[in-house]
Motif scaffolding. Structure first.
Motif, PDB file in Angstrom:
ATOM      1  N   VAL A  31       0.861  -1.182   0.000  1.00 50.86           N
ATOM      2  CA  VAL A  31       0.000   0.000   0.000  1.00 50.86           C
ATOM      3  C   VAL A  31       0.899   1.233   0.000  1.00 50.86           C
ATOM      4  CG1 VAL A  31      -1.837   1.233   1.208  1.00 50.86           C
ATOM      5  CG2 VAL A  31      -1.783  -1.269   1.266  1.00 50.86           C
ATOM      6  N   PRO A  32       0.834   2.034  -1.051  1.00 51.07           N
ATOM      7  CA  PRO A  32       1.732   3.194  -1.152  1.00 51.07           C
ATOM      8  C   PRO A  32       1.647   4.119   0.061  1.00 51.07           C
ATOM      9  CG  PRO A  32       0.501   2.883  -3.192  1.00 51.07           C
ATOM     10  CD  PRO A  32      -0.081   1.934  -2.189  1.00 51.07           C
ATOM     11  N   LEU A  33       2.811   4.598   0.484  1.00 55.00           N
ATOM     12  CA  LEU A  33       2.941   5.584   1.566  1.00 55.00           C
ATOM     13  C   LEU A  33       2.341   5.117   2.889  1.00 55.00           C
ATOM     14  CD1 LEU A  33       2.060   8.764  -0.522  1.00 55.00           C
ATOM     15  CD2 LEU A  33       4.338   7.867  -0.012  1.00 55.00           C
ATOM     16  N   ARG A  53      -0.510   3.641   9.140  1.00 55.34           N
ATOM     17  CA  ARG A  53      -0.202   5.072   9.030  1.00 55.34           C
ATOM     18  C   ARG A  53       0.064   5.374   7.569  1.00 55.34           C
ATOM     19  NH1 ARG A  53      -0.804  10.184  10.639  1.00 55.34           N
ATOM     20  NH2 ARG A  53       0.958  11.429  10.016  1.00 55.34           N
ATOM     21  N   THR A  54      -0.795   6.179   6.964  1.00 47.85           N
ATOM     22  CA  THR A  54      -0.652   6.550   5.566  1.00 47.85           C
ATOM     23  C   THR A  54      -0.358   8.033   5.502  1.00 47.85           C
ATOM     24  OG1 THR A  54      -2.192   4.830   4.889  1.00 47.85           O
ATOM     25  CG2 THR A  54      -1.788   6.596   3.306  1.00 47.85           C
ATOM     26  N   GLY A  55       0.692   8.384   4.795  1.00 48.12           N
ATOM     27  CA  GLY A  55       1.031   9.786   4.665  1.00 48.12           C
ATOM     28  C   GLY A  55       2.467   9.973   4.245  1.00 48.12           C
ATOM     29  N   LEU A  56       2.819  11.226   4.145  1.00 47.72           N
ATOM     30  CA  LEU A  56       4.166  11.623   3.780  1.00 47.72           C
ATOM     31  C   LEU A  56       4.634  12.626   4.823  1.00 47.72           C
ATOM     32  CD1 LEU A  56       6.303  11.182   1.616  1.00 47.72           C
ATOM     33  CD2 LEU A  56       5.278  13.027   0.311  1.00 47.72           C
ATOM     34  N   PRO A  58       4.812  14.562   8.117  1.00 51.84           N
ATOM     35  CA  PRO A  58       3.812  14.836   9.151  1.00 51.84           C
ATOM     36  C   PRO A  58       2.372  14.880   8.611  1.00 51.84           C
ATOM     37  CG  PRO A  58       4.900  16.861   8.527  1.00 51.84           C
ATOM     38  CD  PRO A  58       5.593  15.753   7.778  1.00 51.84           C
ATOM     39  N   VAL A  59       2.210  14.850   7.296  1.00 50.39           N
ATOM     40  CA  VAL A  59       0.879  14.927   6.692  1.00 50.39           C
ATOM     41  C   VAL A  59       0.383  13.514   6.408  1.00 50.39           C
ATOM     42  CG1 VAL A  59      -0.475  15.796   4.759  1.00 50.39           C
ATOM     43  CG2 VAL A  59       1.438  17.142   5.641  1.00 50.39           C
ATOM     44  N   GLY A  60      -0.714  13.131   7.043  1.00 46.39           N
ATOM     45  CA  GLY A  60      -1.263  11.804   6.832  1.00 46.39           C
ATOM     46  C   GLY A  60      -2.356  11.511   7.831  1.00 46.39           C
ATOM     47  N   PHE A  61      -2.715  10.242   7.908  1.00 49.83           N
ATOM     48  CA  PHE A  61      -3.751   9.829   8.851  1.00 49.83           C
ATOM     49  C   PHE A  61      -3.469   8.415   9.330  1.00 49.83           C
ATOM     50  CE2 PHE A  61      -5.245   8.461   4.744  1.00 49.83           C
ATOM     51  CZ  PHE A  61      -5.793   7.215   4.986  1.00 49.83           C
ATOM     52  N   ASP A  62      -4.027   8.090  10.494  1.00 48.40           N
ATOM     53  CA  ASP A  62      -3.910   6.763  11.072  1.00 48.40           C
ATOM     54  C   ASP A  62      -5.210   6.006  10.873  1.00 48.40           C
ATOM     55  OD1 ASP A  62      -1.357   7.278  11.965  1.00 48.40           O
ATOM     56  OD2 ASP A  62      -1.990   7.876  13.970  1.00 48.40           O
ATOM     57  N   ASP A  63      -5.084   4.711  10.606  1.00 49.79           N
ATOM     58  CA  ASP A  63      -6.229   3.815  10.464  1.00 49.79           C
ATOM     59  C   ASP A  63      -6.055   2.703  11.502  1.00 49.79           C
ATOM     60  OD1 ASP A  63      -8.345   2.234   9.618  1.00 49.79           O
ATOM     61  OD2 ASP A  63      -7.432   1.680   7.700  1.00 49.79           O
ATOM     62  N   PRO A  64      -6.479   2.951  12.769  1.00 46.25           N
ATOM     63  CA  PRO A  64      -6.333   1.922  13.801  1.00 46.25           C
ATOM     64  C   PRO A  64      -7.363   0.808  13.619  1.00 46.25           C
ATOM     65  CG  PRO A  64      -7.302   3.901  14.742  1.00 46.25           C
ATOM     66  CD  PRO A  64      -7.009   4.197  13.301  1.00 46.25           C
ATOM     67  N   MET A  65      -6.911  -0.423  13.846  1.00 47.19           N
ATOM     68  CA  MET A  65      -7.769  -1.596  13.686  1.00 47.19           C
ATOM     69  C   MET A  65      -7.582  -2.540  14.860  1.00 47.19           C
ATOM     70  SD  MET A  65      -7.039  -2.291   9.693  1.00 47.19           S
ATOM     71  CE  MET A  65      -5.748  -1.095   9.371  1.00 47.19           C
ATOM     72  N   GLU A  66      -8.637  -3.268  15.173  1.00 51.70           N
ATOM     73  CA  GLU A  66      -8.567  -4.284  16.222  1.00 51.70           C
ATOM     74  C   GLU A  66      -9.161  -5.583  15.696  1.00 51.70           C
ATOM     75  OE1 GLU A  66     -10.090  -5.245  20.758  1.00 51.70           O
ATOM     76  OE2 GLU A  66     -10.341  -3.229  19.945  1.00 51.70           O
ATOM     77  N   LEU A  83     -11.542  -7.596  11.315  1.00 51.79           N
ATOM     78  CA  LEU A  83     -10.902  -6.384  11.822  1.00 51.79           C
ATOM     79  C   LEU A  83     -11.941  -5.284  11.895  1.00 51.79           C
ATOM     80  CD1 LEU A  83      -8.001  -6.475   9.230  1.00 51.79           C
ATOM     81  CD2 LEU A  83      -7.841  -7.232  11.586  1.00 51.79           C
ATOM     82  N   GLU A  84     -11.989  -4.589  13.009  1.00 50.27           N
ATOM     83  CA  GLU A  84     -12.847  -3.417  13.140  1.00 50.27           C
ATOM     84  C   GLU A  84     -11.965  -2.187  12.997  1.00 50.27           C
ATOM     85  OE1 GLU A  84     -16.179  -3.424  13.479  1.00 50.27           O
ATOM     86  OE2 GLU A  84     -16.295  -5.610  13.620  1.00 50.27           O
ATOM     87  N   LYS A  85     -12.332  -1.298  12.086  1.00 52.90           N
ATOM     88  CA  LYS A  85     -11.580  -0.062  11.843  1.00 52.90           C
ATOM     89  C   LYS A  85     -12.134   1.016  12.786  1.00 52.90           C
ATOM     90  CE  LYS A  85     -10.485  -1.016   7.078  1.00 52.90           C
ATOM     91  NZ  LYS A  85      -9.128  -0.532   7.027  1.00 52.90           N
ATOM     92  N   ARG A  86     -11.238   1.591  13.582  1.00 55.26           N
ATOM     93  CA  ARG A  86     -11.694   2.489  14.641  1.00 55.26           C
ATOM     94  C   ARG A  86     -11.033   3.853  14.589  1.00 55.26           C
ATOM     95  NH1 ARG A  86     -12.146  -2.366  18.754  1.00 55.26           N
ATOM     96  NH2 ARG A  86     -14.219  -3.005  18.091  1.00 55.26           N
ATOM     97  N   GLY A  87     -10.819   4.343  13.401  1.00 53.55           N
ATOM     98  CA  GLY A  87     -10.131   5.620  13.269  1.00 53.55           C
ATOM     99  C   GLY A  87     -11.061   6.811  13.204  1.00 53.55           C
ATOM    100  N   ARG A  88     -10.457   7.979  13.241  1.00 48.88           N
ATOM    101  CA  ARG A  88     -11.222   9.224  13.069  1.00 48.88           C
ATOM    102  C   ARG A  88     -11.583   9.423  11.608  1.00 48.88           C
ATOM    103  NH1 ARG A  88      -7.228  13.022  16.149  1.00 48.88           N
ATOM    104  NH2 ARG A  88      -6.970  11.672  17.931  1.00 48.88           N
ATOM    105  N   ALA A  89     -10.677   9.022  10.712  1.00 47.19           N
ATOM    106  CA  ALA A  89     -10.895   9.249   9.280  1.00 47.19           C
ATOM    107  C   ALA A  89     -11.554   8.059   8.591  1.00 47.19           C
ATOM    108  CB  ALA A  89      -9.562   9.561   8.597  1.00 47.19           C
ATOM    109  N   ILE A  90     -11.172   6.851   8.997  1.00 44.27           N
ATOM    110  CA  ILE A  90     -11.653   5.625   8.344  1.00 44.27           C
ATOM    111  C   ILE A  90     -12.374   4.763   9.369  1.00 44.27           C
ATOM    112  CG2 ILE A  90     -10.971   3.558   7.063  1.00 44.27           C
ATOM    113  CD1 ILE A  90     -10.066   5.912   5.518  1.00 44.27           C
TER     114      ILE A  90
END
Length: 147
Positions: A31-33, A53-56, A58-66, A83-90
């Protein structure tokens, strides 16, 4: 929410396909970046938490999963990891199923994905992007690796 399904066959045994698909750090290779950080100690199972963690820089977002379901494949039953995705963005979930079918095995990846703030009108685009990104990830994770 965008719902998509990816189905593949592989010459790998169900146990080997499962091992490769649940090697979370390796997901970042396809998965790029993106890099994966596992937050809980081994072994992997219900309650394991990791972050994509996707980004370049300091610019990016986290996709936490459990992991909420962990059932490795056996001779008689397919393996299933949820997997349950529990992020702010995703948000959403993903399920990876691996089972035997003749020689080799099959893989079914199901995912329901929502990008917060993105209008529902763009769910089709999110579905296509998800199918492309995760279809590539499955392909990379299952391909032959040098010994």
């Amino acid at each position: 929410m965008a719902l998509f399904r990816i189905a593949r066959r592989t010459h790998l045994t169900p146990a080997e396909a499962w091992r490769r698909l649940t090697d979370w750090e390796r997901h970042g290779d396809s998965v790029p970046l993106t890099r994966i950080i596992v937050r809980t100690p081994p072994p992997t199972g219900v309650g394991t938490v990791f972050v994509a963690r996707t980004g370049l820089g300091p610019v990016g977002f986290d996709d936490p999963m459990e992991i909420t379901r962990w059932q490795p494949p056996t001779v008689d039953t397919p393996g299933v990891c949820r997997l349950e995705k529990r992020g702010r963005a995703i948000t959403g979930w993903a399920e990876i199923e691996v089972g035997g079918s003749g020689p080799g095995s099959y893989v079914i990846w199901r995912e329901e994905l929502r990008v917060r703030g993105l209008p529902r009108a763009l769910d089709g685009m999110t579905e296509r992007a998800g199918r492309m990104v995760f279809g590539r990830a499955v392909k990379v994770l299952l391909r032959d690796q040098p010994c």
